[in-house]
Design a protein around this motif. Structure first.
Motif, PDB file in Angstrom:
ATOM      1  N   PRO A  27      -2.096 -41.361 -20.689  1.00  0.00           N
ATOM      2  CA  PRO A  27      -1.304 -41.006 -21.872  1.00  0.00           C
ATOM      3  C   PRO A  27      -1.845 -39.803 -22.598  1.00  0.00           C
ATOM      4  CG  PRO A  27      -2.566 -43.016 -22.225  1.00  0.00           C
ATOM      5  CD  PRO A  27      -2.655 -42.712 -20.780  1.00  0.00           C
ATOM      6  N   LYS A  28      -0.968 -38.794 -22.790  1.00  0.00           N
ATOM      7  CA  LYS A  28      -1.299 -37.594 -23.549  1.00  0.00           C
ATOM      8  C   LYS A  28      -0.203 -37.403 -24.586  1.00  0.00           C
ATOM      9  CE  LYS A  28      -3.865 -35.172 -20.019  1.00  0.00           C
ATOM     10  NZ  LYS A  28      -4.065 -33.909 -19.327  1.00  0.00           N
ATOM     11  N   LYS A  29      -0.414 -37.983 -25.747  1.00  0.00           N
ATOM     12  CA  LYS A  29       0.647 -38.041 -26.727  1.00  0.00           C
ATOM     13  C   LYS A  29       0.853 -36.686 -27.370  1.00  0.00           C
ATOM     14  CE  LYS A  29      -0.547 -42.847 -27.669  1.00  0.00           C
ATOM     15  NZ  LYS A  29      -0.936 -43.830 -28.666  1.00  0.00           N
ATOM     16  N   GLU A  30       2.132 -36.320 -27.537  1.00  0.00           N
ATOM     17  CA  GLU A  30       2.454 -35.077 -28.204  1.00  0.00           C
ATOM     18  C   GLU A  30       3.061 -35.321 -29.578  1.00  0.00           C
ATOM     19  OE1 GLU A  30       4.698 -32.354 -25.977  1.00  0.00           O
ATOM     20  OE2 GLU A  30       3.420 -32.431 -24.219  1.00  0.00           O
ATOM     21  N   ALA A  31       3.210 -36.587 -29.895  1.00  0.00           N
ATOM     22  CA  ALA A  31       3.777 -36.887 -31.202  1.00  0.00           C
ATOM     23  C   ALA A  31       2.811 -36.463 -32.284  1.00  0.00           C
ATOM     24  CB  ALA A  31       4.057 -38.389 -31.319  1.00  0.00           C
ATOM     25  N   THR A 222      -7.453 -36.184 -30.200  1.00  0.00           N
ATOM     26  CA  THR A 222      -7.316 -36.978 -31.412  1.00  0.00           C
ATOM     27  C   THR A 222      -7.491 -38.436 -31.028  1.00  0.00           C
ATOM     28  OG1 THR A 222      -4.916 -37.194 -31.148  1.00  0.00           O
ATOM     29  CG2 THR A 222      -5.719 -35.307 -32.375  1.00  0.00           C
ATOM     30  N   GLY A 223      -8.542 -39.054 -31.557  1.00  0.00           N
ATOM     31  CA  GLY A 223      -8.826 -40.421 -31.155  1.00  0.00           C
ATOM     32  C   GLY A 223      -9.228 -40.456 -29.699  1.00  0.00           C
ATOM     33  N   LYS A 224      -8.466 -41.183 -28.889  1.00  0.00           N
ATOM     34  CA  LYS A 224      -8.738 -41.284 -27.455  1.00  0.00           C
ATOM     35  C   LYS A 224      -7.765 -40.467 -26.616  1.00  0.00           C
ATOM     36  CE  LYS A 224     -10.675 -45.954 -27.823  1.00  0.00           C
ATOM     37  NZ  LYS A 224     -10.584 -47.373 -27.353  1.00  0.00           N
ATOM     38  N   ASP A 225      -6.898 -39.726 -27.268  1.00  0.00           N
ATOM     39  CA  ASP A 225      -5.837 -39.007 -26.562  1.00  0.00           C
ATOM     40  C   ASP A 225      -6.128 -37.514 -26.475  1.00  0.00           C
ATOM     41  OD1 ASP A 225      -4.347 -41.373 -26.342  1.00  0.00           O
ATOM     42  OD2 ASP A 225      -3.527 -41.103 -28.349  1.00  0.00           O
ATOM     43  N   VAL A 226      -6.022 -36.981 -25.272  1.00  0.00           N
ATOM     44  CA  VAL A 226      -6.101 -35.536 -25.064  1.00  0.00           C
ATOM     45  C   VAL A 226      -4.674 -35.007 -25.023  1.00  0.00           C
ATOM     46  CG1 VAL A 226      -6.826 -33.692 -23.507  1.00  0.00           C
ATOM     47  CG2 VAL A 226      -8.271 -35.716 -23.801  1.00  0.00           C
ATOM     48  N   VAL A 227      -4.361 -34.106 -25.925  1.00  0.00           N
ATOM     49  CA  VAL A 227      -3.008 -33.578 -26.050  1.00  0.00           C
ATOM     50  C   VAL A 227      -3.001 -32.129 -25.564  1.00  0.00           C
ATOM     51  CG1 VAL A 227      -1.033 -33.213 -27.571  1.00  0.00           C
ATOM     52  CG2 VAL A 227      -2.677 -35.053 -28.068  1.00  0.00           C
ATOM     53  N   LEU A 228      -2.410 -31.910 -24.413  1.00  0.00           N
ATOM     54  CA  LEU A 228      -2.305 -30.565 -23.849  1.00  0.00           C
ATOM     55  C   LEU A 228      -0.870 -30.085 -24.020  1.00  0.00           C
ATOM     56  CD1 LEU A 228      -3.523 -28.206 -22.235  1.00  0.00           C
ATOM     57  CD2 LEU A 228      -2.828 -29.401 -20.150  1.00  0.00           C
ATOM     58  N   LEU A 229      -0.704 -28.962 -24.694  1.00  0.00           N
ATOM     59  CA  LEU A 229       0.612 -28.390 -24.947  1.00  0.00           C
ATOM     60  C   LEU A 229       0.800 -27.119 -24.142  1.00  0.00           C
ATOM     61  CD1 LEU A 229       0.586 -28.654 -28.843  1.00  0.00           C
ATOM     62  CD2 LEU A 229       1.642 -30.274 -27.255  1.00  0.00           C
ATOM     63  N   LEU A 308     -18.119 -29.962 -15.533  1.00  0.00           N
ATOM     64  CA  LEU A 308     -18.226 -31.346 -15.997  1.00  0.00           C
ATOM     65  C   LEU A 308     -19.583 -31.630 -16.634  1.00  0.00           C
ATOM     66  CD1 LEU A 308     -16.562 -33.946 -16.119  1.00  0.00           C
ATOM     67  CD2 LEU A 308     -17.557 -34.608 -13.934  1.00  0.00           C
ATOM     68  N   ASP A 309     -20.664 -31.176 -16.018  1.00  0.00           N
ATOM     69  CA  ASP A 309     -22.000 -31.435 -16.556  1.00  0.00           C
ATOM     70  C   ASP A 309     -22.206 -30.724 -17.892  1.00  0.00           C
ATOM     71  OD1 ASP A 309     -22.696 -33.004 -14.412  1.00  0.00           O
ATOM     72  OD2 ASP A 309     -23.526 -31.342 -13.250  1.00  0.00           O
ATOM     73  N   ILE A 310     -21.788 -29.466 -17.966  1.00  0.00           N
ATOM     74  CA  ILE A 310     -21.977 -28.684 -19.192  1.00  0.00           C
ATOM     75  C   ILE A 310     -21.149 -29.259 -20.331  1.00  0.00           C
ATOM     76  CG2 ILE A 310     -21.719 -26.419 -20.251  1.00  0.00           C
ATOM     77  CD1 ILE A 310     -22.176 -25.182 -17.520  1.00  0.00           C
ATOM     78  N   LEU A 311     -19.899 -29.625 -20.031  1.00  0.00           N
ATOM     79  CA  LEU A 311     -19.029 -30.176 -21.066  1.00  0.00           C
ATOM     80  C   LEU A 311     -19.563 -31.507 -21.583  1.00  0.00           C
ATOM     81  CD1 LEU A 311     -15.520 -29.441 -19.498  1.00  0.00           C
ATOM     82  CD2 LEU A 311     -16.592 -28.259 -21.413  1.00  0.00           C
ATOM     83  N   LYS A 312     -20.046 -32.344 -20.679  1.00  0.00           N
ATOM     84  CA  LYS A 312     -20.555 -33.654 -21.091  1.00  0.00           C
ATOM     85  C   LYS A 312     -21.767 -33.508 -21.999  1.00  0.00           C
ATOM     86  CE  LYS A 312     -21.423 -38.237 -19.185  1.00  0.00           C
ATOM     87  NZ  LYS A 312     -21.507 -39.055 -17.947  1.00  0.00           N
ATOM     88  N   ALA A 313     -22.569 -32.464 -21.772  1.00  0.00           N
ATOM     89  CA  ALA A 313     -23.757 -32.252 -22.592  1.00  0.00           C
ATOM     90  C   ALA A 313     -23.401 -31.849 -24.023  1.00  0.00           C
ATOM     91  CB  ALA A 313     -24.634 -31.172 -21.958  1.00  0.00           C
ATOM     92  N   GLN A 314     -22.177 -31.386 -24.265  1.00  0.00           N
ATOM     93  CA  GLN A 314     -21.762 -30.981 -25.620  1.00  0.00           C
ATOM     94  C   GLN A 314     -21.485 -32.173 -26.514  1.00  0.00           C
ATOM     95  OE1 GLN A 314     -22.110 -27.688 -25.992  1.00  0.00           O
ATOM     96  NE2 GLN A 314     -22.528 -27.712 -23.790  1.00  0.00           N
ATOM     97  N   GLY A 315     -21.208 -33.330 -25.926  1.00  0.00           N
ATOM     98  CA  GLY A 315     -20.833 -34.492 -26.724  1.00  0.00           C
ATOM     99  C   GLY A 315     -19.381 -34.428 -27.149  1.00  0.00           C
ATOM    100  N   SER A 316     -18.981 -35.324 -28.027  1.00  0.00           N
ATOM    101  CA  SER A 316     -17.611 -35.385 -28.568  1.00  0.00           C
ATOM    102  C   SER A 316     -16.562 -35.529 -27.470  1.00  0.00           C
ATOM    103  CB  SER A 316     -17.308 -34.130 -29.410  1.00  0.00           C
ATOM    104  OG  SER A 316     -18.187 -34.034 -30.498  1.00  0.00           O
ATOM    105  N   GLN A 317     -16.956 -36.070 -26.319  1.00  0.00           N
ATOM    106  CA  GLN A 317     -16.036 -36.320 -25.199  1.00  0.00           C
ATOM    107  C   GLN A 317     -15.326 -35.040 -24.760  1.00  0.00           C
ATOM    108  OE1 GLN A 317     -13.661 -40.009 -25.503  1.00  0.00           O
ATOM    109  NE2 GLN A 317     -14.687 -40.397 -27.448  1.00  0.00           N
ATOM    110  N   LEU A 318     -16.008 -33.925 -24.824  1.00  0.00           N
ATOM    111  CA  LEU A 318     -15.398 -32.653 -24.438  1.00  0.00           C
ATOM    112  C   LEU A 318     -15.055 -32.627 -22.953  1.00  0.00           C
ATOM    113  CD1 LEU A 318     -14.634 -30.026 -25.890  1.00  0.00           C
ATOM    114  CD2 LEU A 318     -16.777 -29.031 -25.064  1.00  0.00           C
TER     115      LEU A 318
END
Length: 541
Positions: A27-31, A222-229, A308-318
């Motif tokens: 789920p990738k909510k756009e609402a 936002t929350g658990k949702d990744v919203v790609l537009l 993947l490794d670099i993004l995970k090291a940033q935190g915030s579920q990037l």
């Protein structure tokens, strides 16, 4: 039963190739997210932007009169150009990634803007009468940050009311992340209220083609949702998010520009399209400053690869920006394994081959069971044909007799297709991992294969063909044809047999535009399957 087997095979193929179309993504909510209310805003205000009494900051009236100038910052990973016009980011060029493979490739320009109106990281201090285009003073004329070191670049900007805005960038020599701390000082004698808005701009190239394998657009979590537009999603108006915003930015298939919340510092995000630009407007919560107080709003910036490794090291579920589909729980370990093997073999093509071999070994018991079941079904074909002839006018009786035949000879009619269906999550997961992996970008294999992320175009270049054609997809199609010829027949009618034999041609055409790394995996998989078939056939004689 033969029809069921054929349908199962075709559906499996359809799932593999049409996965992006036929299976809904996570789920990738756009609402648009509703406001979280005064309680949440108040909580965020205490969690991040802080009001601290300080002595009145000195006013720098001459700063706004000075001409804007560039400040160059060098690290081992990128070259950045900041500008004194509002303490903005004018350019950021990645040093370790190039736009094309080979020696002629130029470094990737992740941020590059000449129009001063659309410089990224512009700050608008609403309510504090701050002009975002004002020229600010700066604590350095530029510097180089070495491996393991860090330096701070601080811009000081004053408003017409005498308020002071400080923007401090902490640059790390070995990281794509930058810490940004914004401070507003109320140097007036009255209380002031307002918000800080940080603007992230990205120019939309109308020539860039989008497909199911590409991503170009603003993205937020936002929350658990990744919203790609996509740009077209903003044609009807801006999108607004005001709840649990972890990060927001702009992404393509391989790179990301983002602003990350620090302890709830992002109060809201508005994404809009503006004259060929995508604007991510990141707002703080409402700030209330008494005379002499300072509000601090921190962010973390990330301008770099979708590794993947670099993004995970940033935190915030990037790392959630990398969409590996429903089977991400399988795809991520495969991606980690590929990167781990690369440390030793220094070739992603060889790493793909090793992973394919390991997968075939792990699934050998299922493969053996599958071929054994098909062989047993093949031996029963004469008896099944006799039963069909005997009960040709009574379908129920024929089905009952066939099932009794299976029971007598202890044959599972689904044994030939179930193992293949069980393996499909592995195939799809590896497919998604290879399609999304920046590690394969411009990664050479051997011979004519210089880019595992691009299609094989050797014959196209050699003969000046107007379409994509290379030897690797042709070899893959030939191996698939040989595999089909070796597969035991289970009594399918001639029309079904012709349809199955046409699949190698369909796959060959389909894989002409696929990344070389994916075609390599499929070719090696087919060769190993042929070898297993030859071995199992000897065992079952």
């Amino acid at each position: 039963m033969e029809k069921r087997v054929v349908i199962a095979i075709i559906l499996s193929i359809a799932v593999l190739y049409g996965y992006s179309y036929l299976v809904p993504q996570p789920p990738k909510k756009e609402a648009e997210v509703k406001s979280q209310g005064q309680a949440t805003a108040g909580k965020a205000a205490t969690a991040s932007p802080t009001a601290v009494p300080v002595s009145p900051a000195p006013v720098i009236p001459q700063a706004g009169m000075a001409p804007a100038r560039d400040i160059n910052v060098e690290t081992d990973l990128y070259h950045a150009v900041f500008n004194t016009r509002g303490g903005t980011l004018k350019s950021l060029v990645l040093k370790k990634y190039r736009d094309t493979g080979g020696p002629g490739g130029k470094p990737i320009t992740l941020v590059g803007e000449k129009d001063p109106q659309y410089l990224s990281l512009k700050t608008e201090a609403q309510g504090f009468a701050f002009d975002p285009s004002i020229s600010c003073s700066v604590n350095s004329d530029g510097f180089t940050v070495g491996q393991g070191d860090k330096r701070e670049l601080e811009f000081t900007c004053s408003s017409i009311q005498g308020n002071t805005l400080k923007k401090g960038y902490t640059i790390y020599g070995n990281s794509y992340s930058i810490d940004l701390k914004q401070q507003v000082v109320n140097t007036s004698s009255a209380n002031q209220e307002g918000t800080l808005r940080l603007l992230l701009y990205h120019h939309v190239d109308p020539l860039v083609k989008e497909s199911r394998f590409e991503e170009h657009g603003p993205v937020s979590m936002t929350g658990k949702d990744v919203v790609l537009l996509k740009a077209k999603d903003l044609e009807k108006g801006p999108k607004t998010y005001e709840k649990e915003i972890l990060w927001t930015g702009y992404a393509d298939k391989y790179f990301l520009e983002s602003v990350i919340s620090v302890n709830g510092s992002v109060g809201g995000v508005v994404i809009r399209s503006d004259k060929g630009y995508i604007e991510n407007s990141i707002s703080s919560v409402k700030l209330t400053l008494h005379p002499g107080e300072t509000a601090v709003v921190p962010y973390k910036l990330y301008f770099g690869p979708k590794d993947l490794d670099i993004l995970k090291a940033q935190g915030s579920q990037l790392e959630q920006i990398i969409d590996l589909g429903w089977f991400s729980a399988v795809a991520k370990p495969l991606l980690f394994c590929m990167k781990y093997l690369y440390r030793y073999v220094h070739n992603y093509g060889i790493a793909i081959i090793i992973i394919t071999v390991v997968i075939k070994i792990l699934f050998y018991p299922l493969t053996y069971k599958s071929y054994k079941s098909m062989k047993e079904m093949q031996k029963l074909q004469p008896k099944m044909a006799a039963l069909k002839e005997k009960h040709k006018n009574d379908r129920d009786a024929m089905n009952k007799a066939v099932m009794e035949l299976y029971k007598t000879h202890k044959v599972n009619p689904l044994g030939g297709c179930l193992p293949m269906v069980i393996q499909m999550p592995i195939f799809i997961a590896l497919y998604r991992a290879l399609m999304s992996s920046i590690e394969l970008r411009h990664a050479p294999f051997m011979f004519w294969m210089h880019d595992l992320s691009a299609p094989d175009v050797l014959f196209s270049h050699m003969f000046g063909l107007p379409f994509t054609l290379g030897p690797l997809p042709l070899l893959m199609g030939a191996s698939m044809f040989a595999q089909q010829k070796m597969t035991p027949s289970t009594g399918m009618d001639p029309a079904q047999a012709k349809m199955m034999m046409a699949l190698p041609l369909v796959f060959t055409v389909m894989f002409l535009n696929m990344p070389t790394g994916l075609v390599l995996y499929w070719l090696v998989n087919n060769i190993l399957t042929i070898a297993q078939q030859m071995y199992i056939n000897k065992q079952l004689k």
